[in-house]
Design a protein around this motif. Structure first.
Motif, PDB file in Angstrom:
ATOM      1  N   GLU A 150      -5.558   7.183   8.107  1.00 36.68           N
ATOM      2  CA  GLU A 150      -6.296   7.919   7.084  1.00 36.68           C
ATOM      3  C   GLU A 150      -5.775   9.351   7.010  1.00 36.68           C
ATOM      4  O   GLU A 150      -5.422   9.948   8.028  1.00 36.68           O
ATOM      5  N   LEU A 151      -5.764   9.878   5.805  1.00 38.49           N
ATOM      6  CA  LEU A 151      -5.346  11.264   5.608  1.00 38.49           C
ATOM      7  C   LEU A 151      -6.424  12.185   6.163  1.00 38.49           C
ATOM      8  O   LEU A 151      -7.589  12.085   5.791  1.00 38.49           O
ATOM      9  N   GLU A 152      -6.022  13.056   7.072  1.00 40.25           N
ATOM     10  CA  GLU A 152      -6.950  14.011   7.665  1.00 40.25           C
ATOM     11  C   GLU A 152      -6.905  15.340   6.925  1.00 40.25           C
ATOM     12  O   GLU A 152      -7.932  15.957   6.685  1.00 40.25           O
ATOM     13  N   SER A 153      -5.695  15.783   6.553  1.00 40.33           N
ATOM     14  CA  SER A 153      -5.566  17.017   5.777  1.00 40.33           C
ATOM     15  C   SER A 153      -4.201  17.072   5.112  1.00 40.33           C
ATOM     16  O   SER A 153      -3.243  16.460   5.571  1.00 40.33           O
ATOM     17  N   LEU A 210      -2.172  12.779   9.301  1.00 42.49           N
ATOM     18  CA  LEU A 210      -2.861  11.506   9.189  1.00 42.49           C
ATOM     19  C   LEU A 210      -3.388  11.129  10.562  1.00 42.49           C
ATOM     20  O   LEU A 210      -2.793  11.504  11.582  1.00 42.49           O
ATOM     21  N   SER A 233       1.149  17.665   6.183  1.00 41.99           N
ATOM     22  CA  SER A 233      -0.007  16.775   6.151  1.00 41.99           C
ATOM     23  C   SER A 233      -0.253  16.215   7.538  1.00 41.99           C
ATOM     24  O   SER A 233       0.661  16.131   8.361  1.00 41.99           O
ATOM     25  N   ILE A 277       2.834   9.338   2.145  1.00 40.63           N
ATOM     26  CA  ILE A 277       1.496   8.988   2.650  1.00 40.63           C
ATOM     27  C   ILE A 277       1.094   7.604   2.139  1.00 40.63           C
ATOM     28  O   ILE A 277       0.589   6.767   2.903  1.00 40.63           O
ATOM     29  N   ARG A 278       1.326   7.348   0.861  1.00 39.89           N
ATOM     30  CA  ARG A 278       1.017   6.010   0.312  1.00 39.89           C
ATOM     31  C   ARG A 278       1.888   4.948   0.968  1.00 39.89           C
ATOM     32  O   ARG A 278       1.432   3.844   1.259  1.00 39.89           O
ATOM     33  N   SER A 314       5.366  14.118  -0.486  1.00 46.21           N
ATOM     34  CA  SER A 314       4.340  13.895   0.541  1.00 46.21           C
ATOM     35  C   SER A 314       3.373  12.798   0.126  1.00 46.21           C
ATOM     36  O   SER A 314       3.061  11.899   0.918  1.00 46.21           O
ATOM     37  N   HIS A 315       2.903  12.867  -1.103  1.00 48.12           N
ATOM     38  CA  HIS A 315       1.977  11.842  -1.596  1.00 48.12           C
ATOM     39  C   HIS A 315       2.627  10.460  -1.556  1.00 48.12           C
ATOM     40  O   HIS A 315       1.988   9.484  -1.149  1.00 48.12           O
TER      41      HIS A 315
END
Length: 131
Positions: free
Chosen positions: A104-107, A124, A122, A87-88, A83-84
């Motif tokens: 942007e990451l929301e949660s 975004l 996740s 997201i990146r 996931s990380h």
């Protein structure tokens, strides 16, 4: 004075092909898919939200990452790491496209799944140019 109705394009075609190029070892889809374990499945869905401006709209990106072992159980730790990475990667793609202004990451990633396989989830929030 009336203006033409402008809406954001679907965000999946902007992200999914690029993610597939970056991560050919994963199955990247826009809907839950049945696969034979072991596998890593990334499900990405864009949900249009309210207008941010006359020329842009918010799009919430739901990201579910399933890392499933041979026995069908979910590997939460691996799903969190993947996931990380994703997201990146989305952040990197956003910097290279003119249609998505930011994301942007929301949660998340948080663990979900009352039964196996557990997965990482996740959200975004992206600002997308309207067409």
């Amino acid at each position: 004075m009336s203006y033409p109705l402008l809406v954001a394009p679907r965000i999946e075609p902007l992200l999914v092909p690029r993610l597939r190029e970056m991560y050919p070892e994963y199955v990247i889809a826009t809907a839950q898919t049945t696969l034979k374990p072991p596998y890593t499945l990334i499900v990405l869905v864009g949900e249009p939200q309210g207008k941010q401006h006359m020329l842009s709209q918010y799009v919430r990106i739901r990201l579910s990452v399933y890392c499933v072992r041979e026995d069908g159980t979910g590997n939460w730790q691996q799903a969190q790491h993947v996931s990380h990475d994703i997201i990146r990667a989305i952040g990197s793609i956003v910097q290279q496209t003119l249609q998505i202004f930011n994301a942007e990451l929301e949660s998340g990633p948080i663990i979900l799944g009352d039964s196996e396989p557990q997965f990482a989830y996740s959200i975004l929030l992206a600002t997308v140019a309207c067409e």
